[in-house]
Motif scaffolding. Structure first.
Motif, PDB file in Angstrom:
ATOM      1  N   ASN A 134       8.451 -27.153  56.371  1.00  0.00           N
ATOM      2  CA  ASN A 134       8.122 -28.066  55.267  1.00  0.00           C
ATOM      3  C   ASN A 134       7.075 -27.519  54.297  1.00  0.00           C
ATOM      4  N   PHE A 135       6.795 -26.231  54.375  1.00  0.00           N
ATOM      5  CA  PHE A 135       5.789 -25.585  53.529  1.00  0.00           C
ATOM      6  C   PHE A 135       6.424 -24.345  52.908  1.00  0.00           C
ATOM      7  N   TYR A 136       6.386 -24.250  51.568  1.00  0.00           N
ATOM      8  CA  TYR A 136       7.171 -23.254  50.845  1.00  0.00           C
ATOM      9  C   TYR A 136       6.330 -22.528  49.807  1.00  0.00           C
ATOM     10  N   ILE A 137       6.866 -21.411  49.349  1.00  0.00           N
ATOM     11  CA  ILE A 137       6.296 -20.690  48.224  1.00  0.00           C
ATOM     12  C   ILE A 137       7.301 -20.742  47.078  1.00  0.00           C
ATOM     13  N   ARG A 138       6.833 -21.159  45.907  1.00  0.00           N
ATOM     14  CA  ARG A 138       7.717 -21.232  44.750  1.00  0.00           C
ATOM     15  C   ARG A 138       7.917 -19.844  44.143  1.00  0.00           C
ATOM     16  N   GLY A 139       8.764 -19.779  43.140  1.00  0.00           N
ATOM     17  CA  GLY A 139       9.003 -18.527  42.450  1.00  0.00           C
ATOM     18  C   GLY A 139       7.768 -17.983  41.760  1.00  0.00           C
ATOM     19  N   ASP A 140       6.845 -18.874  41.352  1.00  0.00           N
ATOM     20  CA  ASP A 140       5.604 -18.427  40.706  1.00  0.00           C
ATOM     21  C   ASP A 140       4.496 -18.163  41.725  1.00  0.00           C
ATOM     22  N   LYS A 141       4.832 -18.212  43.020  1.00  0.00           N
ATOM     23  CA  LYS A 141       3.933 -17.915  44.144  1.00  0.00           C
ATOM     24  C   LYS A 141       2.953 -19.042  44.469  1.00  0.00           C
ATOM     25  N   THR A 142       3.082 -20.198  43.847  1.00  0.00           N
ATOM     26  CA  THR A 142       2.281 -21.350  44.251  1.00  0.00           C
ATOM     27  C   THR A 142       2.936 -22.014  45.456  1.00  0.00           C
ATOM     28  N   ARG A 143       2.120 -22.675  46.280  1.00  0.00           N
ATOM     29  CA  ARG A 143       2.598 -23.249  47.534  1.00  0.00           C
ATOM     30  C   ARG A 143       2.862 -24.749  47.379  1.00  0.00           C
ATOM     31  N   VAL A 144       3.733 -25.274  48.244  1.00  0.00           N
ATOM     32  CA  VAL A 144       4.021 -26.707  48.213  1.00  0.00           C
ATOM     33  C   VAL A 144       4.465 -27.186  49.589  1.00  0.00           C
ATOM     34  N   TYR A 145       3.868 -28.297  50.022  1.00  0.00           N
ATOM     35  CA  TYR A 145       4.209 -28.947  51.292  1.00  0.00           C
ATOM     36  C   TYR A 145       4.868 -30.290  50.988  1.00  0.00           C
ATOM     37  N   PHE A 146       5.816 -30.690  51.852  1.00  0.00           N
ATOM     38  CA  PHE A 146       6.536 -31.957  51.683  1.00  0.00           C
ATOM     39  C   PHE A 146       6.175 -32.878  52.846  1.00  0.00           C
ATOM     40  N   PHE A 147       5.582 -34.025  52.521  1.00  0.00           N
ATOM     41  CA  PHE A 147       4.945 -34.890  53.506  1.00  0.00           C
ATOM     42  C   PHE A 147       5.848 -36.002  54.030  1.00  0.00           C
ATOM     43  N   GLU A 148       5.554 -36.394  55.272  1.00  0.00           N
ATOM     44  CA  GLU A 148       6.045 -37.634  55.862  1.00  0.00           C
ATOM     45  C   GLU A 148       4.975 -38.706  55.697  1.00  0.00           C
ATOM     46  N   LEU A 149       5.391 -39.972  55.678  1.00  0.00           N
ATOM     47  CA  LEU A 149       4.426 -41.064  55.596  1.00  0.00           C
ATOM     48  C   LEU A 149       3.479 -41.054  56.790  1.00  0.00           C
ATOM     49  N   ASP A 150       3.986 -40.759  57.976  1.00  0.00           N
ATOM     50  CA  ASP A 150       3.122 -40.696  59.161  1.00  0.00           C
ATOM     51  C   ASP A 150       2.023 -39.653  58.989  1.00  0.00           C
ATOM     52  N   GLU A 151       2.346 -38.540  58.370  1.00  0.00           N
ATOM     53  CA  GLU A 151       1.343 -37.496  58.169  1.00  0.00           C
ATOM     54  C   GLU A 151       0.226 -37.988  57.263  1.00  0.00           C
ATOM     55  N   LEU A 152       0.582 -38.663  56.208  1.00  0.00           N
ATOM     56  CA  LEU A 152      -0.429 -39.185  55.296  1.00  0.00           C
ATOM     57  C   LEU A 152      -1.305 -40.223  55.993  1.00  0.00           C
ATOM     58  N   SER A 153      -0.684 -41.097  56.766  1.00  0.00           N
ATOM     59  CA  SER A 153      -1.438 -42.098  57.505  1.00  0.00           C
ATOM     60  C   SER A 153      -2.373 -41.452  58.524  1.00  0.00           C
ATOM     61  N   LEU A 154      -1.895 -40.444  59.233  1.00  0.00           N
ATOM     62  CA  LEU A 154      -2.722 -39.756  60.220  1.00  0.00           C
ATOM     63  C   LEU A 154      -3.891 -39.026  59.570  1.00  0.00           C
ATOM     64  N   LEU A 155      -3.668 -38.428  58.417  1.00  0.00           N
ATOM     65  CA  LEU A 155      -4.725 -37.699  57.734  1.00  0.00           C
ATOM     66  C   LEU A 155      -5.894 -38.607  57.371  1.00  0.00           C
ATOM     67  N   PHE A 156      -5.602 -39.789  56.850  1.00  0.00           N
ATOM     68  CA  PHE A 156      -6.654 -40.660  56.329  1.00  0.00           C
ATOM     69  C   PHE A 156      -7.176 -41.675  57.345  1.00  0.00           C
ATOM     70  N   THR A 157      -6.332 -42.135  58.243  1.00  0.00           N
ATOM     71  CA  THR A 157      -6.744 -43.211  59.153  1.00  0.00           C
ATOM     72  C   THR A 157      -6.778 -42.796  60.620  1.00  0.00           C
ATOM     73  N   GLY A 158      -6.158 -41.661  60.951  1.00  0.00           N
ATOM     74  CA  GLY A 158      -6.093 -41.238  62.339  1.00  0.00           C
ATOM     75  C   GLY A 158      -4.978 -41.855  63.129  1.00  0.00           C
ATOM     76  N   SER A 159      -4.203 -42.743  62.514  1.00  0.00           N
ATOM     77  CA  SER A 159      -3.110 -43.431  63.191  1.00  0.00           C
ATOM     78  C   SER A 159      -1.822 -43.266  62.401  1.00  0.00           C
ATOM     79  N   ALA A 160      -0.705 -43.280  63.119  1.00  0.00           N
ATOM     80  CA  ALA A 160       0.589 -43.231  62.460  1.00  0.00           C
ATOM     81  C   ALA A 160       0.878 -44.557  61.778  1.00  0.00           C
ATOM     82  N   VAL A 161       1.962 -44.610  61.036  1.00  0.00           N
ATOM     83  CA  VAL A 161       2.378 -45.848  60.384  1.00  0.00           C
ATOM     84  C   VAL A 161       2.528 -46.930  61.443  1.00  0.00           C
ATOM     85  N   PRO A 162       1.978 -48.127  61.226  1.00  0.00           N
ATOM     86  CA  PRO A 162       2.018 -49.174  62.252  1.00  0.00           C
ATOM     87  C   PRO A 162       3.438 -49.537  62.668  1.00  0.00           C
TER      88      PRO A 162
END
Length: 358
Positions: free
Chosen positions: A256-284
């Motif tokens: 889920n983590f890529y390099i574009r043609g211009d060499k910039t990076r990009v990750y594609f997130f799940e909702l659970d990942e965002l919830s875990l990053l900020f709150t420490g818990s998965a989606v309720p």
């Protein structure tokens, strides 16, 4: 006009959020629903459209090809050592012509609009990953609050120069703006920013440029700079967005983590990942996850797709420990973009969150 067809014909007429919050049974009223498939070519975009029936096969085929030819190990090191250099080159090559001003901010983040009102009082907003200023300048141009202070940061030095050379930056009509280079994943806050002094942090398509190893420090920096009760406005790429599935051989850095043609990076997130990053818990449990629906009648059950795997580093440990934030909004913007001339359908997925510092 057919009563079953959404009446909004463009983003200019749209006045509601396109995000379906995980705790909401239905998307926001006013969304552009595609009820009659025969009407798909009548406008440029439709909200909350589920993917086609063969989407699972499309995803599997794309990921199989990508994993068969990942980025060589030696090249991974090059791309991850100095990512700011590639973004700097990007802005040198594209100047301020690549991204359009984010005029949709008033729909998705009305908290920002409220800060620009004449009677809003002292408000400090920090946009991290400001690019050429496509978020801060629409706010500044409509600002009526003399006590609004806008801070704009990017680790691409050339992007910051573009902001500083803008006429609105040189002579802001009302309020203040300051921009300088800063890396969100660095060990220190931006120069002059004291802990607990920022009211709102804006991150739009920014976190996806970070390596997962950089997530922890980035979250700590955001938490440290915000006041208690301060807010994060977050929007980024969702898992299996069209752009992820279009990556060819030699672009996959890790899952889920890529390099574009211009060499910039990009990750594609799940909702659970965002919830875990900020709150420490998965989606309720009981939340609607990646929920989409083509119908809006009261007895209609949304179509739900299960959450995919989260990054193995999650949840992260912090000091102070989680929860660092509470969730005010967390949802998905699943949109069908239509090229009417070429008769092409493009299924986009973005995730959006609003978090409050505890």
């Amino acid at each position: 006009m057919d009563a079953t067809v959404a009446i909004a014909s463009s983003d200019d007429l749209k006045c509601t959020s396109s995000v379906h919050d995980i705790m909401a049974d239905k998307p926001a009223f006013g969304s552009r629903f595609l009820i009659d498939e025969s009407q798909v070519w009548t406008q440029n975009a439709w909200d909350h459209v589920p993917p086609p029936d063969d989407q699972d096969e499309i995803i599997a085929a794309s990921l199989t090809k990508q994993r068969a030819a990942p980025v060589p190990e030696d090249d991974k090191l090059k791309y991850n050592q100095k990512p700011a250099k590639f973004w700097d080159n990007f802005y040198k090559n594209n100047a301020s012509n690549f991204f359009r001003d984010r005029k949709w901010l008033h729909n998705e983040f009305p908290e920002l609009v409220a800060s620009t009102r004449a009677d809003a009082g002292p408000v400090t907003i920090a946009e991290i990953g400001c690019g050429a200023g496509n978020s801060v300048f629409p706010l500044l141009s409509s600002n009526q609050n003399p006590q609004l202070s806008l801070l704009a940061y990017d680790y691409a030095h050339h992007a910051v120069k573009l902001v500083q050379n803008n006429s609105l930056y040189v002579a802001p009509p009302i309020g203040k703006i300051h921009a300088e280079p800063w890396d969100l994943s660095s060990a220190n806050l931006p120069p002059g920013v004291e802990p607990g002094t920022i009211d709102i942090v804006v991150m739009v398509f920014v976190f996806s440029a970070l390596h997962p190893d950089e997530w922890r420090q980035a979250i700590l920096n955001i938490h440290t700079m915000l006041k208690p009760g301060g807010r994060v406005m977050f929007r980024d790429y969702g898992r299996y967005d069209l752009t992820q599935l279009r990556f060819k051989a030699g672009r996959l850095l890790e899952d889920n983590f890529y390099i574009r043609g211009d060499k910039t990076r990009v990750y594609f997130f799940e909702l659970d990942e965002l919830s875990l990053l900020f709150t420490g818990s998965a989606v309720p449990d009981g939340a609607h996850r990646l929920t989409t629906s083509t119908l809006v009648e009261d007895d209609t059950q949304p179509t739900t797709t299960s959450s995919g795997p989260v990054h193995p580093s999650l949840p992260l440990s912090y000091d102070p420990p989680h929860p660092l934030f509470s969730t005010d909004q967390l949802g998905v913007d699943r949109r069908l973009i239509v090229n009417r001339k070429r008769q092409i359908k493009m299924y986009r997925v973005w995730i959006q969150g609003k978090f409050i510092k505890l």
